[in-house]
Design a protein around this motif. Structure first.
Motif, PDB file in Angstrom:
ATOM      1  N   GLY A  26       0.881  -1.173  -0.183  1.00  0.00           N
ATOM      2  CA  GLY A  26      -0.006   0.139   0.056  1.00  0.00           C
ATOM      3  C   GLY A  26       0.913   1.240   0.172  1.00  0.00           C
ATOM      4  N   ALA A  27       0.180   2.285  -0.176  1.00  0.00           N
ATOM      5  CA  ALA A  27       1.093   3.761  -0.149  1.00  0.00           C
ATOM      6  C   ALA A  27       0.364   4.670   0.853  1.00  0.00           C
ATOM      7  N   SER A  28       1.051   5.426   1.474  1.00  0.00           N
ATOM      8  CA  SER A  28       0.545   6.506   2.177  1.00  0.00           C
ATOM      9  C   SER A  28       0.615   7.653   1.788  1.00  0.00           C
ATOM     10  N   ALA A  29       1.741   8.118   1.013  1.00  0.00           N
ATOM     11  CA  ALA A  29       1.824   9.236   0.022  1.00  0.00           C
ATOM     12  C   ALA A  29       2.832   9.248  -1.040  1.00  0.00           C
ATOM     13  N   ILE A  30       2.595   9.821  -1.974  1.00  0.00           N
ATOM     14  CA  ILE A  30       3.349   9.762  -3.220  1.00  0.00           C
ATOM     15  C   ILE A  30       3.436  11.203  -3.922  1.00  0.00           C
ATOM     16  N   SER A  31       4.855  11.524  -3.933  1.00  0.00           N
ATOM     17  CA  SER A  31       4.913  12.887  -4.703  1.00  0.00           C
ATOM     18  C   SER A  31       6.276  12.703  -5.690  1.00  0.00           C
ATOM     19  N   SER A  32       5.952  13.506  -6.794  1.00  0.00           N
ATOM     20  CA  SER A  32       6.992  13.199  -7.938  1.00  0.00           C
ATOM     21  C   SER A  32       8.603  13.636  -7.521  1.00  0.00           C
ATOM     22  N   ASP A  33       8.716  14.376  -6.381  1.00  0.00           N
ATOM     23  CA  ASP A  33       9.777  14.853  -5.878  1.00  0.00           C
ATOM     24  C   ASP A  33      10.545  14.205  -4.743  1.00  0.00           C
ATOM     25  N   ARG A  34       9.562  13.703  -3.824  1.00  0.00           N
ATOM     26  CA  ARG A  34       9.894  12.691  -2.775  1.00  0.00           C
ATOM     27  C   ARG A  34       9.801  11.114  -2.936  1.00  0.00           C
ATOM     28  N   GLY A  35       8.966  10.795  -3.980  1.00  0.00           N
ATOM     29  CA  GLY A  35       8.559   9.331  -4.149  1.00  0.00           C
ATOM     30  C   GLY A  35       7.718   9.047  -3.193  1.00  0.00           C
ATOM     31  N   LEU A  36       7.740   7.854  -2.822  1.00  0.00           N
ATOM     32  CA  LEU A  36       6.724   6.908  -1.847  1.00  0.00           C
ATOM     33  C   LEU A  36       7.287   7.187  -0.684  1.00  0.00           C
ATOM     34  N   THR A  37       6.569   8.013   0.501  1.00  0.00           N
ATOM     35  CA  THR A  37       6.768   8.139   1.768  1.00  0.00           C
ATOM     36  C   THR A  37       5.457   7.695   2.773  1.00  0.00           C
ATOM     37  N   ASP A  38       6.153   7.742   4.124  1.00  0.00           N
ATOM     38  CA  ASP A  38       5.026   7.032   5.046  1.00  0.00           C
ATOM     39  C   ASP A  38       5.270   7.773   6.307  1.00  0.00           C
ATOM     40  N   TYR A  39       4.233   7.392   7.047  1.00  0.00           N
ATOM     41  CA  TYR A  39       4.142   8.470   8.401  1.00  0.00           C
ATOM     42  C   TYR A  39       5.028   7.968   9.647  1.00  0.00           C
ATOM     43  N   THR A  40       5.523   6.840   9.546  1.00  0.00           N
ATOM     44  CA  THR A  40       6.450   6.214  10.405  1.00  0.00           C
ATOM     45  C   THR A  40       7.483   5.429   9.940  1.00  0.00           C
ATOM     46  N   ARG A  41       8.759   5.501  10.536  1.00  0.00           N
ATOM     47  CA  ARG A  41      10.018   4.806  10.280  1.00  0.00           C
ATOM     48  C   ARG A  41       9.656   3.372  10.235  1.00  0.00           C
ATOM     49  N   GLU A  42       9.084   2.748  11.206  1.00  0.00           N
ATOM     50  CA  GLU A  42       8.527   1.305  11.227  1.00  0.00           C
ATOM     51  C   GLU A  42       7.991   0.950  10.094  1.00  0.00           C
ATOM     52  N   ALA A  43       6.801   1.703   9.512  1.00  0.00           N
ATOM     53  CA  ALA A  43       5.944   1.296   8.287  1.00  0.00           C
ATOM     54  C   ALA A  43       6.796   1.355   7.121  1.00  0.00           C
ATOM     55  N   ALA A  44       7.710   2.479   7.302  1.00  0.00           N
ATOM     56  CA  ALA A  44       8.359   2.321   6.078  1.00  0.00           C
ATOM     57  C   ALA A  44       9.409   1.221   5.842  1.00  0.00           C
ATOM     58  N   GLU A  45      10.025   0.904   6.837  1.00  0.00           N
ATOM     59  CA  GLU A  45      11.008  -0.275   6.797  1.00  0.00           C
ATOM     60  C   GLU A  45      10.398  -1.592   6.414  1.00  0.00           C
ATOM     61  N   LEU A  46       9.219  -1.589   6.973  1.00  0.00           N
ATOM     62  CA  LEU A  46       8.377  -2.921   6.684  1.00  0.00           C
ATOM     63  C   LEU A  46       8.081  -2.743   5.178  1.00  0.00           C
ATOM     64  N   ARG A  47       7.629  -1.818   4.574  1.00  0.00           N
ATOM     65  CA  ARG A  47       7.292  -1.765   3.077  1.00  0.00           C
ATOM     66  C   ARG A  47       8.385  -1.872   2.397  1.00  0.00           C
ATOM     67  N   LYS A  48       9.502  -1.402   2.611  1.00  0.00           N
ATOM     68  CA  LYS A  48      10.912  -1.644   2.038  1.00  0.00           C
ATOM     69  C   LYS A  48      11.313  -3.035   1.900  1.00  0.00           C
ATOM     70  N   LEU A  49      10.967  -3.803   2.874  1.00  0.00           N
ATOM     71  CA  LEU A  49      11.315  -5.431   3.071  1.00  0.00           C
ATOM     72  C   LEU A  49      10.392  -5.983   2.235  1.00  0.00           C
ATOM     73  N   MET A  50       9.091  -5.596   2.248  1.00  0.00           N
ATOM     74  CA  MET A  50       8.105  -6.327   1.233  1.00  0.00           C
ATOM     75  C   MET A  50       8.606  -6.129  -0.252  1.00  0.00           C
ATOM     76  N   LEU A  51       9.105  -5.000  -0.655  1.00  0.00           N
ATOM     77  CA  LEU A  51       9.375  -4.730  -1.886  1.00  0.00           C
ATOM     78  C   LEU A  51      10.510  -5.486  -2.383  1.00  0.00           C
ATOM     79  N   THR A  52      11.489  -5.771  -1.366  1.00  0.00           N
ATOM     80  CA  THR A  52      12.634  -6.755  -1.705  1.00  0.00           C
ATOM     81  C   THR A  52      12.528  -8.226  -1.569  1.00  0.00           C
ATOM     82  N   ASN A  53      11.382  -8.716  -0.886  1.00  0.00           N
ATOM     83  CA  ASN A  53      11.268 -10.080  -0.638  1.00  0.00           C
ATOM     84  C   ASN A  53      10.247 -10.791  -1.447  1.00  0.00           C
ATOM     85  N   ALA A  54       9.968 -10.261  -2.652  1.00  0.00           N
ATOM     86  CA  ALA A  54       9.166 -10.823  -3.612  1.00  0.00           C
ATOM     87  C   ALA A  54       9.626 -10.836  -5.074  1.00  0.00           C
ATOM     88  N   ARG A  55       9.255 -11.768  -6.013  1.00  0.00           N
ATOM     89  CA  ARG A  55       9.462 -11.730  -7.437  1.00  0.00           C
ATOM     90  C   ARG A  55       8.939 -10.549  -8.031  1.00  0.00           C
TER      91      ARG A  55
END
Length: 252
Positions: free
Chosen positions: A170-199
Motif C-alpha cells: 500500500g501507499a501512504s503518500a506519493i509525490s514526484s519529488d519525494r517518491g513514496l513516503t510514509d508516516y512512521t519509520r517502522e511502516a517505511a522499513e516494513l514496506r521496503k522489506l516487502m518490496l525486496t522479498n518478492a519476485r
C-alpha cells in the motif's frame, strides 16, 4: 524573539516540511531546547501540531484513522483490488500489506484456491484464512491502535524469513519529488522489506495518495514492477514512474 513569533515560525516550518526536530528548532530559533519543548507542548495542547519524541509533526502529516480512510474513494480502491487480484493464480504465494486498498484486494482474492499469504493486517488474514485450502501467516509484532495491523522489529524479523511470488504494498503518500513516503519509520522499513522479498512487486495507490508527502521516505523503489491506480498519471507523477521503469496499470 517573542513566544508567539517562535510558535508561528514552528508552524510555518511544519507546513513546508511536515516534521521538525527540537535540535533543528534550537539551532534555527536560537533559544534553548527547553524553550522549544515548551513551545511544542503549548502548540500540541492547542491542537496545532502532533508532538513526537524529539520533535513535532504537522497535523497534515498524521495518517487518518482506517475507518476514515475506508470511506474515501471506496469504488476506486475496489477497482484497484480487482485489477491486482487478476494477476494472481491459484497456488500463488503473496505478501500483502496492511491498509484499505489491500483489504479490497483481499476481498477480490476470496475465490482463489491454495494461496500462501503473509500479511501484517488482521482483517486481510481474516478474509483469506479458512477458505479454499489457503495457508495464511500473520506477521507478528505490536498492533497499531485502531489499525488492526502489526509493525515494528518483530514484524520485519518474521518477514525476513519469507520470499513470495508477489508483494502487494500500500501507499501512504506519493509525490514526484519525494517518491513514496510514509508516516512512521517502522511502516517505511516494513514496506521496503516487502518490496525486496518478492519476485513481482506491486504498489496499490488510488488517486488520493498522489501529490502528498509524509515524513519518512520508503526506499527500495528500484524493485517496483507495477503501480496499480485508478487515475491516468500526468506531468511529474508520470515522469517519476517512467524513470523507475515501472508499469502503470489503471484500474477501471
Amino acid at each position: 524573539m517573542f513566544a508567539e513569533q517562535r510558535r508561528s515560525s514552528i508552524l510555518e516550518l511544519l507546513v513546508r516540511r511536515g516534521s521538525v526536530s527540537v535540535t533543528e528548532l534550537h539551532r534555527r530559533l536560537k533559544v534553548s531546547r527547553e524553550t522549544i519543548r515548551r513551545d511544542i507542548n503549548t502548540l500540541a495542547d492547542a491542537h496545532k501540531l502532533q508532538k513526537t519524541h524529539g520533535g513535532a509533526l504537522s497535523l497534515d502529516s498524521i495518517e487518518p484513522a482506517i475507518g476514515e480512510r475506508m470511506s474515501v474513494n471506496i469504488d476506486g480502491k475496489r477497482a484497484i483490488g480487482r485489477r491486482a487480484a487478476s494477476m494472481v493464480a491459484d497456488g500463488a504465494s503473496l505478501i500483502i500489506d496492511s491498509g484499505t486498498t489491500t483489504l479490497c484486494l483481499a476481498e477480490a482474492l476470496t475465490p482463489r484456491h491454495k494461496l500462501l499469504v503473509y500479511t501484517n493486517d488482521i482483517q486481510v488474514a481474516a478474509r483469506l484464512a479458512g477458505r479454499h485450502d489457503n495457508r495464511v501467516f500473520i506477521l507478528g509484532g505490536e498492533v497499531v491502535g485502531g489499525e488492526g495491523a502489526m509493525v515494528g522489529r518483530d514484524t520485519t524479523t518474521m518477514l525476513e524469513n519469507y520470499y513470495a511470488d508477489f508483494a502487494f504494498v500500500g501507499a501512504s503518500a506519493i509525490s514526484s519529488d519525494r517518491g513514496l513516503t510514509d508516516y512512521t519509520r517502522e511502516a517505511a522499513e516494513l514496506r521496503k522489506l516487502m518490496l525486496t522479498n518478492a519476485r513481482t512487486t506491486v504498489l496499490l495507490a488510488d488517486h488520493s495518495k498522489f501529490k502528498r508527502v509524509a515524513p519518512v521516505r520508503v526506499s527500495a523503489l528500484e524493485h517496483l514492477d507495477h503501480l496499480i491506480t485508478d487515475t491516468t498519471l500526468k506531468g511529474g507523477d508520470a515522469t517519476y514512474f517512467k524513470k523507475l521503469a515501472c508499469e502503470v496499470l489503471v484500474a477501471r
